[in-house]
Design a protein around this motif. Structure first.
Motif, mmCIF file in Angstrom:
data_model
loop_
_atom_site.group_PDB
_atom_site.id
_atom_site.type_symbol
_atom_site.label_atom_id
_atom_site.label_comp_id
_atom_site.label_asym_id
_atom_site.label_seq_id
_atom_site.Cartn_x
_atom_site.Cartn_y
_atom_site.Cartn_z
ATOM 1 N N GLY A 1 0.794 -1.216 0.000
ATOM 2 C CA GLY A 1 0.000 0.000 0.000
ATOM 3 C C GLY A 1 0.826 1.266 0.000
ATOM 4 O O GLY A 1 0.323 2.350 -0.298
ATOM 5 N N THR A 2 2.112 1.149 0.312
ATOM 6 C CA THR A 2 2.947 2.333 0.476
ATOM 7 C C THR A 2 3.744 2.707 -0.767
ATOM 8 O O THR A 2 4.350 3.783 -0.809
ATOM 9 N N ILE A 3 3.766 1.834 -1.788
ATOM 10 C CA ILE A 3 4.577 2.125 -2.970
ATOM 11 C C ILE A 3 4.045 1.334 -4.158
ATOM 12 O O ILE A 3 3.480 0.245 -3.996
ATOM 13 N N VAL A 4 4.229 1.899 -5.360
ATOM 14 C CA VAL A 4 3.905 1.198 -6.598
ATOM 15 C C VAL A 4 5.216 0.893 -7.305
ATOM 16 O O VAL A 4 6.067 1.768 -7.477
ATOM 17 N N HIS A 5 5.413 -0.354 -7.705
ATOM 18 C CA HIS A 5 6.671 -0.778 -8.303
ATOM 19 C C HIS A 5 6.622 -0.661 -9.831
ATOM 20 O O HIS A 5 5.571 -0.867 -10.434
ATOM 21 N N PRO A 6 7.742 -0.375 -10.462
ATOM 22 C CA PRO A 6 7.773 -0.258 -11.929
ATOM 23 C C PRO A 6 7.639 -1.616 -12.603
ATOM 24 O O PRO A 6 8.028 -2.647 -12.058
ATOM 25 N N THR A 7 7.109 -1.595 -13.812
ATOM 26 C CA THR A 7 7.114 -2.776 -14.662
ATOM 27 C C THR A 7 8.357 -2.742 -15.547
ATOM 28 O O THR A 7 9.119 -1.772 -15.550
ATOM 29 N N LEU A 8 8.570 -3.795 -16.318
ATOM 30 C CA LEU A 8 9.835 -3.947 -17.030
ATOM 31 C C LEU A 8 10.088 -2.878 -18.082
ATOM 32 O O LEU A 8 11.228 -2.469 -18.307
#
Length: 425
Positions: free
Chosen positions: A135-142
């Motif tokens: 909930g605290t961060i959105v991770h990048p996709t490739l």
């Protein structure tokens, strides 16, 4: 107004900027941005990996049955069709994969994938990022990772594109690194043209730049510069002839027929985009959540994938792009080995399959295995993190390099996954 804007989270700020652009310029900028969402690593061995200039990621949303596709069985878990032989010695595929059986000499199958989640949303997230959702961060996709490390792949075209239902973002990277979402391959960027005249469009751009200049001068933050870059790149795309890359009508009828409808047209668009200089393209296929009547569902959705995947490999080979383009097929998990009471299969993350082709990958090769009934990993377990790191290594990304998020937390491509170097030629 200023304080209210700054209190928004990054996703909300981006949404605000996009809606402002739509109102001010008469364009929606990027097709599909208003849609709701779709449902340290080891480096590759010396001389292996890093050959792929582009990646096409075929994502089977819903949970693809491994037993009915790329890991067939002959015992009690066999399903409704017998395994079939292929043009690669010793490799069999599920009975629905009649066209991919003729392309088996071009693919590496990983039959020992394993995940910890059997939930669609979380499984989809991790198969795109290598990280569990937080909930605290959105991770990048490739695609965003690749642009971060390698820069833009084309002067005007986006470096990454997602084709199919859903939204896309850059995670904790600047918004200019976000994939461009395309709702429908036939429509492409259908809202890229302004609803006003060229003169009026230019006047609106000039007026908006004048209106924004004081704000940009006062707030010289990286985030403001990132949004300015996002708009500049969008303006370049809107006025470029390279937009023709998104137009499937430029293809002849025979090629379009080769790929078939729906998902197949998405694969054709992916080939066009890669051919034009886009580095990373994802094509999403739904309909794989086959709890009921899996034989009927596989005849429909499975055959569609079989045809499109085979057509894509054939076309990439024909156009000379296969050696430099990595094609990957994956899903958030597999499906239960045993058929349920509704003649379907349920969610099953313990073991499933993914497929690699082109881009320096071995052909006619199987890595790892499940047991005789497809219930457990029998040999060479591959995690989702390993899967993501392997794609990154194939593109030549430094998968072990730590990148700090704006919040000061360390991340790598694939969250310390180990590259499956054996699949590379």
């Amino acid at each position: 107004m200023k304080n209210a804007y700054l209190k928004l989270d990054p996703a909300s700020r981006r949404e605000f900027m996009l809606r402002t652009a739509k109102a001010a310029l008469g364009v929606s900028v990027l097709s599909g941005l208003d849609n709701e969402a779709f449902g340290a690593a080891e480096a590759a061995p010396t001389g292996k990996g890093g050959k792929a200039k582009a990646v096409i990621y075929l994502y089977m949303g819903g949970g693809m049955s491994h037993i009915d596709t790329f890991d067939p069985k002959t015992g009690e878990t066999k399903g409704f069709k017998d395994p079939i032989s292929t043009n690669a010695s010793g490799i069999q595929l599920g009975g629905y994969m009649t066209k991919m059986a003729k392309q088996a000499d071009k693919i590496s199958i990983v039959r020992s994938m394993s995940s910890k989640t059997g939930v669609h949303e979380a499984g989809t997230y991790i198969m795109h990022t290598g990280y569990d959702p937080r909930g605290t961060i959105v991770h990048p996709t490739l695609g965003s990772w690749a642009q971060h490390f390698k820069g833009r792949s084309h002067a005007t075209l986006p470096s990454s594109v997602t084709i199919g239902a859903g939204t896309a973002n850059a995670g904790f990277f600047p918004p200019a690194l976000a994939p461009v979402p395309i709702s429908s391959p036939e429509s492409g960027l259908q809202n890229a043209k302004s609803s006003v005249t060229d003169d009026m469009f230019k006047k609106r751009v000039s007026l908006m730049n004048e209106f924004d200049s004081a704000f940009r001068d006062k707030f010289r933050s990286p985030e403001v510069r990132a949004y300015t870059e996002f708009y500049d790149e969008t303006m370049n795309l809107l006025t470029s002839k390279d937009l023709e890359a998104f137009d499937l009508t430029k293809e002849d009828a025979a090629t379009r027929q080769l790929y078939g409808n729906g998902f197949g047209q998405g694969c054709l668009l992916a080939r066009r985009l890669v051919q034009s200089g886009v580095r990373f393209v994802e094509v999403r296929s739904g309909g794989w959540d086959m709890h009921n009547y899996i034989d009927e569902a596989m005849e429909r959705t499975g055959n569609g994938m079989d045809n499109a995947f085979a057509a894509l490999l054939t076309d990439l080979k024909r156009t000379g792009l296969l050696d430099s383009t990595l094609v990957v097929l994956g899903s958030e998990f597999g499906r239960t080995p045993n058929i349920n009471e509704n003649s379907g299969r349920d969610h099953y993350p313990k073991v499933y399959s993914t497929v690699f082709a082109g881009g320096g990958v071995k052909g006619g090769y199987v890595y790892g295995s499940s047991d005789k009934d497809g219930k457990e990993v029998a040999d060479k377990q591959v995690t989702v993190q390993d899967f993501i790191a392997t794609i990154g290594a194939a593109m030549g990304l430094p998968v072990s390099e730590v990148v700090m998020s704006p919040s000061g937390r360390p991340f790598t491509v694939g969250d310390k996954g180990k590259v499956v170097g054996d699949i590379f030629a």
